[in-house]
Design a protein around this motif. Structure first.
Motif, PDB file in Angstrom:
ATOM      1  N   GLY A 105      74.073  47.353  70.765  1.00 32.39           N
ATOM      2  CA  GLY A 105      75.738  47.442  71.417  1.00 32.39           C
ATOM      3  C   GLY A 105      76.217  46.405  70.371  1.00 32.39           C
ATOM      4  N   ALA A 106      77.792  46.867  71.576  1.00 25.77           N
ATOM      5  CA  ALA A 106      79.107  46.860  70.480  1.00 25.77           C
ATOM      6  C   ALA A 106      79.319  45.293  69.804  1.00 25.77           C
ATOM      7  CB  ALA A 106      80.283  47.488  71.408  1.00 25.77           C
ATOM      8  N   ALA A 107      78.931  44.526  70.024  1.00 26.48           N
ATOM      9  CA  ALA A 107      79.245  42.908  69.354  1.00 26.48           C
ATOM     10  C   ALA A 107      77.712  43.221  68.297  1.00 26.48           C
ATOM     11  CB  ALA A 107      78.925  42.123  70.510  1.00 26.48           C
ATOM     12  N   GLU A 108      76.913  43.397  68.164  1.00 29.41           N
ATOM     13  CA  GLU A 108      76.032  43.264  67.542  1.00 29.41           C
ATOM     14  C   GLU A 108      76.240  44.274  66.569  1.00 29.41           C
ATOM     15  OE1 GLU A 108      72.415  42.564  65.107  1.00 29.41           O
ATOM     16  OE2 GLU A 108      74.269  41.419  66.239  1.00 29.41           O
ATOM     17  N   LEU A 136      77.351  43.652  62.013  1.00 30.30           N
ATOM     18  CA  LEU A 136      76.712  43.919  61.090  1.00 30.30           C
ATOM     19  C   LEU A 136      77.622  44.982  60.499  1.00 30.30           C
ATOM     20  CD1 LEU A 136      73.145  45.086  63.053  1.00 30.30           C
ATOM     21  CD2 LEU A 136      74.094  43.956  61.051  1.00 30.30           C
ATOM     22  N   ALA A 137      78.831  45.952  61.218  1.00 31.28           N
ATOM     23  CA  ALA A 137      79.385  46.581  60.222  1.00 31.28           C
ATOM     24  C   ALA A 137      80.241  45.664  59.419  1.00 31.28           C
ATOM     25  CB  ALA A 137      80.193  47.578  61.328  1.00 31.28           C
ATOM     26  N   GLU A 138      80.983  44.576  59.756  1.00 31.22           N
ATOM     27  CA  GLU A 138      81.478  43.641  58.467  1.00 31.22           C
ATOM     28  C   GLU A 138      80.333  43.531  57.702  1.00 31.22           C
ATOM     29  OE1 GLU A 138      83.015  40.667  61.983  1.00 31.22           O
ATOM     30  OE2 GLU A 138      84.270  42.489  62.986  1.00 31.22           O
ATOM     31  N   GLY A 143      83.390  51.513  57.255  1.00 33.39           N
ATOM     32  CA  GLY A 143      83.132  50.206  58.111  1.00 33.39           C
ATOM     33  C   GLY A 143      82.768  50.474  59.199  1.00 33.39           C
ATOM     34  N   HIS A 144      82.267  51.706  59.611  1.00 32.89           N
ATOM     35  CA  HIS A 144      81.734  52.197  61.071  1.00 32.89           C
ATOM     36  C   HIS A 144      79.815  51.974  61.433  1.00 32.89           C
ATOM     37  CE1 HIS A 144      84.964  51.383  63.275  1.00 32.89           C
ATOM     38  NE2 HIS A 144      85.837  52.806  62.168  1.00 32.89           N
ATOM     39  N   LEU A 145      79.331  52.396  61.712  1.00 34.87           N
ATOM     40  CA  LEU A 145      78.036  52.572  62.568  1.00 34.87           C
ATOM     41  C   LEU A 145      77.643  53.272  62.475  1.00 34.87           C
ATOM     42  CD1 LEU A 145      76.549  49.129  61.103  1.00 34.87           C
ATOM     43  CD2 LEU A 145      76.259  50.689  59.766  1.00 34.87           C
ATOM     44  N   LEU A 146      76.838  53.996  62.099  1.00 32.56           N
ATOM     45  CA  LEU A 146      76.233  54.986  63.186  1.00 32.56           C
ATOM     46  C   LEU A 146      74.895  55.970  62.554  1.00 32.56           C
ATOM     47  CD1 LEU A 146      77.655  58.362  62.669  1.00 32.56           C
ATOM     48  CD2 LEU A 146      78.884  57.203  61.358  1.00 32.56           C
ATOM     49  N   VAL A 147      74.243  56.198  63.981  1.00 32.90           N
ATOM     50  CA  VAL A 147      73.449  56.794  63.442  1.00 32.90           C
ATOM     51  C   VAL A 147      73.232  58.496  63.766  1.00 32.90           C
ATOM     52  CG1 VAL A 147      71.130  56.949  64.281  1.00 32.90           C
ATOM     53  CG2 VAL A 147      71.965  54.453  64.627  1.00 32.90           C
ATOM     54  N   ALA A 148      72.407  59.424  62.391  1.00 33.76           N
ATOM     55  CA  ALA A 148      72.105  60.731  62.921  1.00 33.76           C
ATOM     56  C   ALA A 148      70.686  60.969  63.518  1.00 33.76           C
ATOM     57  CB  ALA A 148      72.311  61.036  61.175  1.00 33.76           C
ATOM     58  N   GLY A 149      70.575  61.414  64.206  1.00 30.22           N
ATOM     59  CA  GLY A 149      69.189  62.190  64.829  1.00 30.22           C
ATOM     60  C   GLY A 149      68.882  63.398  63.937  1.00 30.22           C
ATOM     61  N   PRO A 150      67.634  63.190  64.438  1.00 30.39           N
ATOM     62  CA  PRO A 150      67.192  64.898  63.944  1.00 30.39           C
ATOM     63  C   PRO A 150      67.879  66.236  64.343  1.00 30.39           C
ATOM     64  CG  PRO A 150      65.270  63.851  65.228  1.00 30.39           C
ATOM     65  CD  PRO A 150      66.520  63.414  65.193  1.00 30.39           C
ATOM     66  N   ASP A 151      67.556  66.693  63.362  1.00 32.74           N
ATOM     67  CA  ASP A 151      68.520  67.876  63.310  1.00 32.74           C
ATOM     68  C   ASP A 151      67.068  69.084  63.996  1.00 32.74           C
ATOM     69  OD1 ASP A 151      71.254  67.347  63.289  1.00 32.74           O
ATOM     70  OD2 ASP A 151      70.901  67.560  61.418  1.00 32.74           O
ATOM     71  N   THR A 152      67.711  70.367  64.667  1.00 37.49           N
ATOM     72  CA  THR A 152      66.733  71.480  64.829  1.00 37.49           C
ATOM     73  C   THR A 152      67.411  72.936  64.413  1.00 37.49           C
ATOM     74  OG1 THR A 152      68.080  71.674  66.206  1.00 37.49           O
ATOM     75  CG2 THR A 152      65.911  70.493  66.944  1.00 37.49           C
ATOM     76  N   ARG A 187      72.130  64.732  67.810  1.00 34.28           N
ATOM     77  CA  ARG A 187      72.965  63.758  68.281  1.00 34.28           C
ATOM     78  C   ARG A 187      73.270  62.911  66.859  1.00 34.28           C
ATOM     79  NH1 ARG A 187      72.066  60.382  72.969  1.00 34.28           N
ATOM     80  NH2 ARG A 187      74.280  60.052  73.147  1.00 34.28           N
ATOM     81  N   ARG A 188      74.821  62.633  66.919  1.00 32.32           N
ATOM     82  CA  ARG A 188      75.233  61.075  65.925  1.00 32.32           C
ATOM     83  C   ARG A 188      75.748  60.504  66.810  1.00 32.32           C
ATOM     84  NH1 ARG A 188      72.999  65.319  63.132  1.00 32.32           N
ATOM     85  NH2 ARG A 188      73.507  65.399  60.868  1.00 32.32           N
ATOM     86  N   ILE A 189      75.585  59.582  66.550  1.00 31.79           N
ATOM     87  CA  ILE A 189      76.034  58.549  67.497  1.00 31.79           C
ATOM     88  C   ILE A 189      76.348  56.931  67.353  1.00 31.79           C
ATOM     89  CG2 ILE A 189      74.746  60.009  69.913  1.00 31.79           C
ATOM     90  CD1 ILE A 189      72.766  56.540  69.490  1.00 31.79           C
ATOM     91  N   ALA A 190      77.345  56.447  67.746  1.00 35.10           N
ATOM     92  CA  ALA A 190      77.404  54.934  67.345  1.00 35.10           C
ATOM     93  C   ALA A 190      75.877  54.584  67.614  1.00 35.10           C
ATOM     94  CB  ALA A 190      79.272  54.598  68.148  1.00 35.10           C
ATOM     95  N   LEU A 191      76.253  53.541  66.590  1.00 40.68           N
ATOM     96  CA  LEU A 191      75.305  52.568  66.767  1.00 40.68           C
ATOM     97  C   LEU A 191      75.370  51.557  67.630  1.00 40.68           C
ATOM     98  CD1 LEU A 191      72.635  51.185  65.233  1.00 40.68           C
ATOM     99  CD2 LEU A 191      74.032  49.429  63.999  1.00 40.68           C
ATOM    100  N   ASP A 192      76.855  51.293  68.527  1.00 49.93           N
ATOM    101  CA  ASP A 192      76.889  50.582  69.697  1.00 49.93           C
ATOM    102  C   ASP A 192      76.027  51.145  70.478  1.00 49.93           C
ATOM    103  OD1 ASP A 192      79.071  50.785  67.656  1.00 49.93           O
ATOM    104  OD2 ASP A 192      80.734  49.755  68.616  1.00 49.93           O
ATOM    105  N   ASP A 193      76.041  52.129  70.516  1.00 51.97           N
ATOM    106  CA  ASP A 193      74.905  52.802  72.105  1.00 51.97           C
ATOM    107  C   ASP A 193      73.806  52.868  71.957  1.00 51.97           C
ATOM    108  OD1 ASP A 193      77.112  54.008  72.593  1.00 51.97           O
ATOM    109  OD2 ASP A 193      76.686  56.148  71.635  1.00 51.97           O
ATOM    110  N   LEU A 194      73.291  52.041  70.889  1.00 50.13           N
ATOM    111  CA  LEU A 194      71.759  51.428  70.689  1.00 50.13           C
ATOM    112  C   LEU A 194      71.644  49.506  70.322  1.00 50.13           C
ATOM    113  CD1 LEU A 194      70.203  53.984  68.200  1.00 50.13           C
ATOM    114  CD2 LEU A 194      70.178  54.035  70.726  1.00 50.13           C
TER     115      LEU A 194
END
Length: 246
Positions: free
Chosen positions: A96-99, A103-105, A42-51, A87-94
């Motif tokens: 916005g929380a409302a959008e 989308l997650a819903e 139910g939550h959206l996140l983004v996984a960035g490129p790993d080293t 990094r792994r971050i919530a999509l909210d950070d890119l």
């Protein structure tokens, strides 16, 4: 527990994960120059490129993800890959929380969250500038074992231009990407049953000792430990795997 299939988005891969048995250790995910958009219960996140190899610390029962082709994600996500490196971050950070919540819903309500991610990204891609086509060519040439100098000449970029554009597209410079892709070639050969010494040379390493050093540096383990982890999670077909949580 882990499945992959082709996405409709050009070059992308869809994957799903359900919770593994507690007794089974997670499989490390090798770096690959890619980024993922992930739905996790139910939550959206983004996984960035790993080293370095990422060992998932799974906290959700179900995951669905879309792995972009190398260099394609920044155009869709609206952020240079270097800003999300390791990094792994919530999509909210890119977005916005409302959008992100809306989308997650929508994805949670879909019968197939992975396909819903695919549709979401294709809609977004239609409204953004296309990915840098030269970076697709760079990734393809480096994946085939071409040198950085040969790649720069082939795509018509100077060393500084190639480095700067690679940071934005892949999260790191072309030399690092070349090392990562070489390691993936070598380990794929080892997993296919090729002896380590032969796999090292065929992949572009100087010798088996070179492969051993690169595996420790980029995967954080020995070749033997990596292959053992793959055997323990044999449902995953290649050295990619899922980028779940940090």
């Amino acid at each position: 527990m882990y499945e992959e299939r082709a996405a409709l988005l050009d070059g992308a891969v869809l994957w799903t994960v359900t919770a593994r048995p507690a007794a089974r250790p997670p499989r490390p995910v090798l770096p690959d120059g890619c980024m993922d958009l992930i739905w996790a219960d139910g939550h959206l996140l983004v996984a960035g490129p790993d080293t370095r190899a990422h060992v998932p610390g799974e906290s959700a029962a179900r995951y669905a993800g879309l792995r972009f082709a190398p260099g394609d994600a920044p155009a869709v996500l609206g952020v240079p890959a270097r800003e999300l490196r390791d990094r792994r971050i919530a999509l909210d950070d890119l977005w916005g929380a409302a959008e992100a919540r809306r989308l997650a819903e929508r994805i949670t309500a879909a019968p197939d969250p992975a396909r819903a991610l695919d549709a979401l990204v294709r809609r977004r891609a239609a409204d953004t500038e296309p990915p840098d086509p030269l970076m697709r060519a760079v990734a393809a040439r480096l994946a085939a074992g071409r040198t950085v100098a040969d790649t720069a000449e082939a795509v018509g970029l100077g060393a500084r231009q190639l480095h700067r554009r690679s940071l934005d597209a892949f999260g790191y410079g072309p030399k690092t990407l070349a090392r990562i892709l070489r390691l993936r070639r070598a380990l794929a050969l080892v997993l296919a049953g090729v002896p380590q010494a032969e796999a090292a040379v065929r992949a572009g390493c100087a010798d088996q000792a070179h492969l051993a050093r690169e595996t420790r540096a980029l995967a954080g383990m020995t070749v033997g430990d990596y292959t053992a982890s793959v055997s323990a999670n044999s449902e995953t077909p290649d050295p990619s795997g899922s980028r779940t949580t940090a």
